[in-house]
Structures are given as structure tokens and as C-alpha cells.
Design a protein around this motif. Structure first.
Motif, mmCIF file in Angstrom:
data_model
loop_
_atom_site.group_PDB
_atom_site.id
_atom_site.type_symbol
_atom_site.label_atom_id
_atom_site.label_comp_id
_atom_site.label_asym_id
_atom_site.label_seq_id
_atom_site.Cartn_x
_atom_site.Cartn_y
_atom_site.Cartn_z
ATOM 1 N N VAL A 44 -6.833 4.423 10.676
ATOM 2 C CA VAL A 44 -7.752 3.977 11.720
ATOM 3 C C VAL A 44 -8.206 5.229 12.447
ATOM 4 N N SER A 45 -9.511 5.413 12.518
ATOM 5 C CA SER A 45 -10.089 6.602 13.150
ATOM 6 C C SER A 45 -9.507 7.891 12.578
ATOM 7 N N GLY A 46 -9.276 7.893 11.268
ATOM 8 C CA GLY A 46 -8.797 9.087 10.588
ATOM 9 C C GLY A 46 -7.306 9.337 10.672
ATOM 10 N N GLU A 47 -6.558 8.443 11.287
ATOM 11 C CA GLU A 47 -5.104 8.614 11.428
ATOM 12 C C GLU A 47 -4.366 7.480 10.733
ATOM 13 N N LEU A 48 -3.352 7.830 9.940
ATOM 14 C CA LEU A 48 -2.526 6.801 9.311
ATOM 15 C C LEU A 48 -1.823 5.971 10.379
ATOM 16 N N ILE A 49 -1.745 4.659 10.161
ATOM 17 C CA ILE A 49 -1.052 3.807 11.138
ATOM 18 C C ILE A 49 0.449 3.790 10.902
ATOM 19 N N ALA A 50 0.886 4.283 9.745
ATOM 20 C CA ALA A 50 2.321 4.377 9.434
ATOM 21 C C ALA A 50 2.503 5.453 8.377
ATOM 22 N N ARG A 51 3.710 5.999 8.310
ATOM 23 C CA ARG A 51 4.057 7.001 7.300
ATOM 24 C C ARG A 51 5.462 6.712 6.799
ATOM 25 N N GLY A 52 5.658 6.978 5.511
ATOM 26 C CA GLY A 52 6.994 6.853 4.952
ATOM 27 C C GLY A 52 7.093 5.801 3.877
ATOM 28 N N LYS A 53 8.310 5.595 3.417
ATOM 29 C CA LYS A 53 8.603 4.645 2.344
ATOM 30 C C LYS A 53 8.892 3.264 2.925
ATOM 31 N N ALA A 99 4.504 2.785 -1.539
ATOM 32 C CA ALA A 99 5.519 3.841 -1.554
ATOM 33 C C ALA A 99 6.833 3.174 -1.159
ATOM 34 N N SER A 100 7.751 3.110 -2.098
ATOM 35 C CA SER A 100 8.925 2.260 -1.937
ATOM 36 C C SER A 100 10.228 3.045 -1.932
ATOM 37 N N ALA A 101 11.129 2.625 -1.047
ATOM 38 C CA ALA A 101 12.509 3.109 -1.118
ATOM 39 C C ALA A 101 13.062 2.663 -2.470
ATOM 40 N N PRO A 102 14.056 3.377 -3.019
ATOM 41 C CA PRO A 102 14.545 3.068 -4.368
ATOM 42 C C PRO A 102 14.968 1.618 -4.597
ATOM 43 N N ASP A 103 15.489 0.952 -3.573
ATOM 44 C CA ASP A 103 15.967 -0.421 -3.760
ATOM 45 C C ASP A 103 14.989 -1.474 -3.246
ATOM 46 N N PHE A 104 13.783 -1.067 -2.847
ATOM 47 C CA PHE A 104 12.810 -2.031 -2.319
ATOM 48 C C PHE A 104 12.080 -2.712 -3.467
ATOM 49 N N THR A 105 12.062 -4.042 -3.459
ATOM 50 C CA THR A 105 11.399 -4.803 -4.522
ATOM 51 C C THR A 105 10.392 -5.819 -3.979
ATOM 52 N N GLY A 106 9.989 -5.662 -2.736
ATOM 53 C CA GLY A 106 9.081 -6.622 -2.110
ATOM 54 C C GLY A 106 7.611 -6.230 -2.166
ATOM 55 N N VAL A 133 2.221 -2.382 -7.138
ATOM 56 C CA VAL A 133 2.976 -1.369 -7.858
ATOM 57 C C VAL A 133 3.814 -0.527 -6.902
ATOM 58 N N GLY A 134 5.099 -0.445 -7.158
ATOM 59 C CA GLY A 134 5.959 0.438 -6.384
ATOM 60 C C GLY A 134 5.871 1.852 -6.931
ATOM 61 N N VAL A 135 5.699 2.821 -6.033
ATOM 62 C CA VAL A 135 5.592 4.224 -6.430
ATOM 63 C C VAL A 135 6.520 5.071 -5.558
ATOM 64 N N ALA A 136 6.813 6.285 -6.040
ATOM 65 C CA ALA A 136 7.722 7.183 -5.331
ATOM 66 C C ALA A 136 7.098 7.751 -4.062
ATOM 67 N N SER A 137 5.801 8.054 -4.096
ATOM 68 C CA SER A 137 5.128 8.584 -2.908
ATOM 69 C C SER A 137 3.628 8.395 -3.056
ATOM 70 N N LEU A 138 2.942 8.481 -1.921
ATOM 71 C CA LEU A 138 1.485 8.360 -1.867
ATOM 72 C C LEU A 138 0.916 9.509 -1.046
ATOM 73 N N PRO A 139 -0.380 9.772 -1.173
ATOM 74 C CA PRO A 139 -0.988 10.873 -0.414
ATOM 75 C C PRO A 139 -0.709 10.772 1.087
ATOM 76 N N LEU A 140 -0.481 11.919 1.692
ATOM 77 C CA LEU A 140 -0.265 12.047 3.137
ATOM 78 C C LEU A 140 0.941 11.272 3.639
ATOM 79 N N ASP A 141 1.840 10.869 2.735
ATOM 80 C CA ASP A 141 3.030 10.076 3.062
ATOM 81 C C ASP A 141 2.673 8.669 3.537
ATOM 82 N N ALA A 142 1.519 8.155 3.052
ATOM 83 C CA ALA A 142 1.111 6.788 3.393
ATOM 84 C C ALA A 142 2.063 5.787 2.749
ATOM 85 N N PRO A 143 2.311 4.643 3.400
ATOM 86 C CA PRO A 143 3.177 3.635 2.804
ATOM 87 C C PRO A 143 2.472 2.767 1.765
ATOM 88 N N VAL A 144 1.149 2.648 1.873
ATOM 89 C CA VAL A 144 0.389 1.827 0.926
ATOM 90 C C VAL A 144 -0.957 2.477 0.635
#
Length: 157
Positions: A44-53, A99-106, A133-144
């Protein structure tokens, strides 16, 4: 007949400006009668609203909201080449990368944030096929990240 723009407004939303690419690509393009978007992040306005897995630093509920924001950004990209939101005839396919933690399946539940927004805006024309699709990481540490394939109005097969 209610338009997608009117439905979006009823939801208290509007299309954001198209996000500037963070690398060498375009936000959306037309080919073979379809519009394909690049993956869009939840910004939103060029800033990620969340970061991480998801399942670690990001709660699944927050990831659902992030998927919704990313889908709105993808709609903005698609509308920019369609001639406006109301020139999109239907949503064909949605791909949601989580971008999913190793045990996340949701991942499917996270992807529902995008899918439910599209159905709310387009009604039956918002029903689509989807990959979550669950992935190890995404650009800029985005969660989705969300990408769309849409069919503009006037395309007949």
C-alpha cells in the motif's frame, strides 16, 4: 447491472495506482486474448503491509489480508491494460504464492483472501481456477504474491 467498479466501491475499496516494477518486467501484458499480470505484492503506497513467513512471523489471518491487498494490486495492473476495471470480463486463473514456514500447510486458506475479493467484485465472472503454492521466500520478504490471468470484455471463443 452493477459494475465491478461499483461493487469495489461498495466494499469500501478502490483500485490503487499500479505498483512500479521492482525489476525488469511490466506489471501486465495482453497476449492471445488474455491479460496476464506479473506477480503483485501486498503493498500500500509502496510499502509492504507485512513481511516474513506465514506460520512464523506472519499470522495466517494477516496473510489472508495480504493476499487480498495483493489481489487488488493485480486487478489494478490488469485494469491498466484492459482500459479500466469494468473492461475485465472475467477472472480466469489466480496463482497465489505463500512464503511459508516449513510446517505451514494452510496455503489454500491464505489464497482465499484473493479469491473471495475477486468473487465479491466480479460475481460469477470472478469464479476462477487457482493454484496456492507454498514457497521458501518471496521478493522483499513479502508473505504473499498474487498473479492473475483475466479475460477482457469482448473476447469470444
Amino acid at each position: 447491472m452493477t459494475t465491478p467498479t461499483a461493487r469495489l466501491a461498495e466494499l469500501g475499496l478502490s483500485l490503487p495506482p499500479v505498483a512500479a516494477p521492482v525489476a525488469a518486467y511490466v506489471p501486465a501484458t495482453v497476449s492471445c486474448g488474455h491479460i496476464f499480470t506479473s506477480g503483485q505484492l501486498p503493498s500500500v503506497s509502496g510499502e509492504l503491509i507485512a513481511r516474513g513467513k506465514v506460520g512464523a512471523e506472519v499470522a495466517p489471518e494477516a496473510a489472508v489480508d495480504a493476499a487480498r491487498v495483493a489481489a487488488l494490486n493485480a486487478l489494478a495492473a490488469a485494469a491498466s491494460v484492459a482500459g479500466g476495471l469494468d473492461q475485465i470480463g472475467r477472472i480466469v486463473k489466480v496463482t497465489v504464492f505463500v512464503a511459508s514456514a516449513p510446517d505451514f500447510t494452510g496455503q489454500p486458506a491464505v489464497a482465499n483472501g484473493a479469491s473471495e475479493l475477486l468473487v465479491a467484485v466480479f460475481g460469477d465472472a470472478g469464479q476462477h481456477v487457482r493454484s496456492a503454492v507454498g514457497v521458501a521466500s518471496l521478493p522483499l520478504d513479502a508473505p504473499v504474491e498474487v498473479e492473475l490471468t483475466v479475460e477482457p470484455l469482448g473476447v469470444t471463443w
